[in-house]
Scaffold this motif. Structure first.
Motif, mmCIF file in Angstrom:
data_model
loop_
_atom_site.group_PDB
_atom_site.id
_atom_site.type_symbol
_atom_site.label_atom_id
_atom_site.label_comp_id
_atom_site.label_asym_id
_atom_site.label_seq_id
_atom_site.Cartn_x
_atom_site.Cartn_y
_atom_site.Cartn_z
ATOM 1 N N ASN A 24 0.831 -1.202 0.000
ATOM 2 C CA ASN A 24 0.000 0.000 0.000
ATOM 3 C C ASN A 24 0.861 1.246 0.000
ATOM 4 N N SER A 25 0.468 2.201 -0.807
ATOM 5 C CA SER A 25 1.198 3.461 -0.917
ATOM 6 C C SER A 25 0.354 4.607 -0.382
ATOM 7 N N SER A 26 1.032 5.633 0.117
ATOM 8 C CA SER A 26 0.338 6.825 0.591
ATOM 9 C C SER A 26 -0.042 7.745 -0.562
ATOM 10 N N THR A 27 0.556 7.510 -1.739
ATOM 11 C CA THR A 27 0.283 8.363 -2.895
ATOM 12 C C THR A 27 -0.059 7.502 -4.113
ATOM 13 N N THR A 28 -0.651 8.137 -5.099
ATOM 14 C CA THR A 28 -0.948 7.441 -6.346
ATOM 15 C C THR A 28 0.357 7.158 -7.097
ATOM 16 N N LEU A 29 0.469 5.952 -7.591
ATOM 17 C CA LEU A 29 1.716 5.506 -8.203
ATOM 18 C C LEU A 29 1.653 5.552 -9.724
ATOM 19 N N SER A 30 2.780 5.843 -10.351
ATOM 20 C CA SER A 30 2.834 5.748 -11.812
ATOM 21 C C SER A 30 2.924 4.287 -12.229
ATOM 22 N N ASN A 31 3.718 3.542 -11.520
ATOM 23 C CA ASN A 31 3.730 2.100 -11.724
ATOM 24 C C ASN A 31 4.281 1.429 -10.481
ATOM 25 N N ILE A 32 4.082 0.143 -10.379
ATOM 26 C CA ILE A 32 4.636 -0.606 -9.262
ATOM 27 C C ILE A 32 5.334 -1.841 -9.810
ATOM 28 N N GLN A 33 6.438 -2.184 -9.191
ATOM 29 C CA GLN A 33 7.222 -3.327 -9.620
ATOM 30 C C GLN A 33 7.337 -4.325 -8.474
ATOM 31 N N TRP A 34 7.529 -5.568 -8.832
ATOM 32 C CA TRP A 34 7.726 -6.622 -7.844
ATOM 33 C C TRP A 34 9.063 -7.311 -8.090
ATOM 34 N N TYR A 35 9.761 -7.555 -6.984
ATOM 35 C CA TYR A 35 11.056 -8.222 -7.022
ATOM 36 C C TYR A 35 11.043 -9.394 -6.041
ATOM 37 N N LYS A 36 11.872 -10.398 -6.341
ATOM 38 C CA LYS A 36 12.043 -11.542 -5.440
ATOM 39 C C LYS A 36 13.521 -11.667 -5.085
ATOM 40 N N GLN A 37 13.756 -11.920 -3.814
ATOM 41 C CA GLN A 37 15.132 -12.102 -3.365
ATOM 42 C C GLN A 37 15.231 -13.453 -2.644
ATOM 43 N N ARG A 38 15.993 -14.352 -3.209
ATOM 44 C CA ARG A 38 16.213 -15.641 -2.558
ATOM 45 C C ARG A 38 17.157 -15.447 -1.384
ATOM 46 N N PRO A 39 17.120 -16.322 -0.382
ATOM 47 C CA PRO A 39 18.031 -16.192 0.765
ATOM 48 C C PRO A 39 19.478 -16.118 0.309
ATOM 49 N N GLY A 40 20.191 -15.096 0.769
ATOM 50 C CA GLY A 40 21.584 -14.913 0.394
ATOM 51 C C GLY A 40 21.800 -14.343 -0.989
ATOM 52 N N GLY A 41 20.714 -14.033 -1.681
ATOM 53 C CA GLY A 41 20.840 -13.560 -3.058
ATOM 54 C C GLY A 41 20.539 -12.082 -3.212
ATOM 55 N N HIS A 42 20.354 -11.675 -4.465
ATOM 56 C CA HIS A 42 20.045 -10.289 -4.743
ATOM 57 C C HIS A 42 18.629 -10.185 -5.302
ATOM 58 N N PRO A 43 18.022 -9.010 -5.231
ATOM 59 C CA PRO A 43 16.662 -8.859 -5.772
ATOM 60 C C PRO A 43 16.644 -9.099 -7.270
ATOM 61 N N VAL A 44 15.600 -9.784 -7.720
ATOM 62 C CA VAL A 44 15.422 -10.078 -9.137
ATOM 63 C C VAL A 44 14.043 -9.577 -9.558
ATOM 64 N N PHE A 45 14.004 -8.831 -10.625
ATOM 65 C CA PHE A 45 12.752 -8.257 -11.135
ATOM 66 C C PHE A 45 11.793 -9.357 -11.558
ATOM 67 N N LEU A 46 10.531 -9.211 -11.129
ATOM 68 C CA LEU A 46 9.493 -10.153 -11.543
ATOM 69 C C LEU A 46 8.565 -9.533 -12.586
ATOM 70 N N ILE A 47 8.005 -8.341 -12.259
ATOM 71 C CA ILE A 47 6.987 -7.784 -13.138
ATOM 72 C C ILE A 47 6.777 -6.312 -12.834
ATOM 73 N N GLN A 48 6.188 -5.609 -13.789
ATOM 74 C CA GLN A 48 5.795 -4.218 -13.600
ATOM 75 C C GLN A 48 4.320 -4.066 -13.950
#
Lengths: 114, 111
Positions: A24-48
């Protein structure tokens, strides 16, 4: 500044159960993205998500963007051990220099009980 | 994975010492970012660059400086490290209004 709240902070599920995380955002968003980070790893883009009310699917993952473009959700159907990790939403703000500055939610850490 | 290399991968240092982290990319992307990741805070933007010698502050820039003398390298410097700067630091790159791709991170401990 922009704030992005994400719940729950942790989720433990039995393998095969469903999982949902909310953003949830306090403001209206232009877009939102989702990332997944495996344990010990780095964030990986999923979708926009860009459009109001948009729904996108990737196999067992369903992403939704709210009608007011202030909230989003990620739903995983029939979780598998490969789904383990932390899922982050990220609100995008277009900078004056042509790029997107991301404000990340605090993440939902998913663990699977075999 | 995108061609991003962070160095060092791990570092332990003492309070008050200078520390420089390096991010190197082989994708020729215009935009580069430094984030820190701490429990309960997700990822927070420290600084970003929109071109050679062009940088701007993020939400947690105090105590950090950056430099970008060439497209492929983006340096993050802690002039005088403090214990509150113990964190995992991620570099990311993007081609503009495109998804960001992250490096493997640097785990920094300041004693």
């Amino acid at each position: 500044g922009q704030q992005v709240m994400q719940i729950p902070q942790y989720q433990h599920v039995q393998e095969g159960e469903d999982f949902t995380t909310y953003c949830n955002s306090s403001t209206t968003l232009s877009n939102i993205q989702w990332y997944k980070q495996r344990p010990g790893g780095h964030p990986v883009f999923l979708i926009q998500l860009v459009k109001s009310g948009e729904v996108k699917k990737q196999k067992r993952l369903t992403f939704q963007f709210g009608e007011a473009k202030k909230n989003s959700s990620l739903h995983i159907t029939a979780t598998q051990t490969t789904d383990v990790g932390t899922y982050f939403c990220a609100a995008a703000l277009i900078s004056n220099f042509g790029n997107e500055k991301l404000t990340f939610g605090t993440g939902t850490r998913l663990t699977i009980i075999p | 994975d995108a061609g991003i290399t962070q160095s060092p991968r791990h570092k332990v240092t003492e309070t008050g010492t200078p520390v420089t982290l390096r991010c190197h990319q082989t994708e020729n992307h215009r935009y580069m970012y430094w984030y820190r990741q701490d429990p309960g805070h997700g990822l927070r933007l420290i600084h970003y660059s929109y071109g050679v010698k062009d940088t701007d502050k993020g939400e947690v820039s105090d105590g950090y400086s950056v430099s970008r003398s060439k497209t492929e390298d983006f340096l993050l410097t802690l002039e005088s490290a403090t214990s509150s700067q113990t964190s995992v630091y991620f570099c990311a790159i993007s081609g503009g209004r495109q998804p960001q791709h992250f490096g493997d991170g640097t785990r920094l401990s300041i004693l």
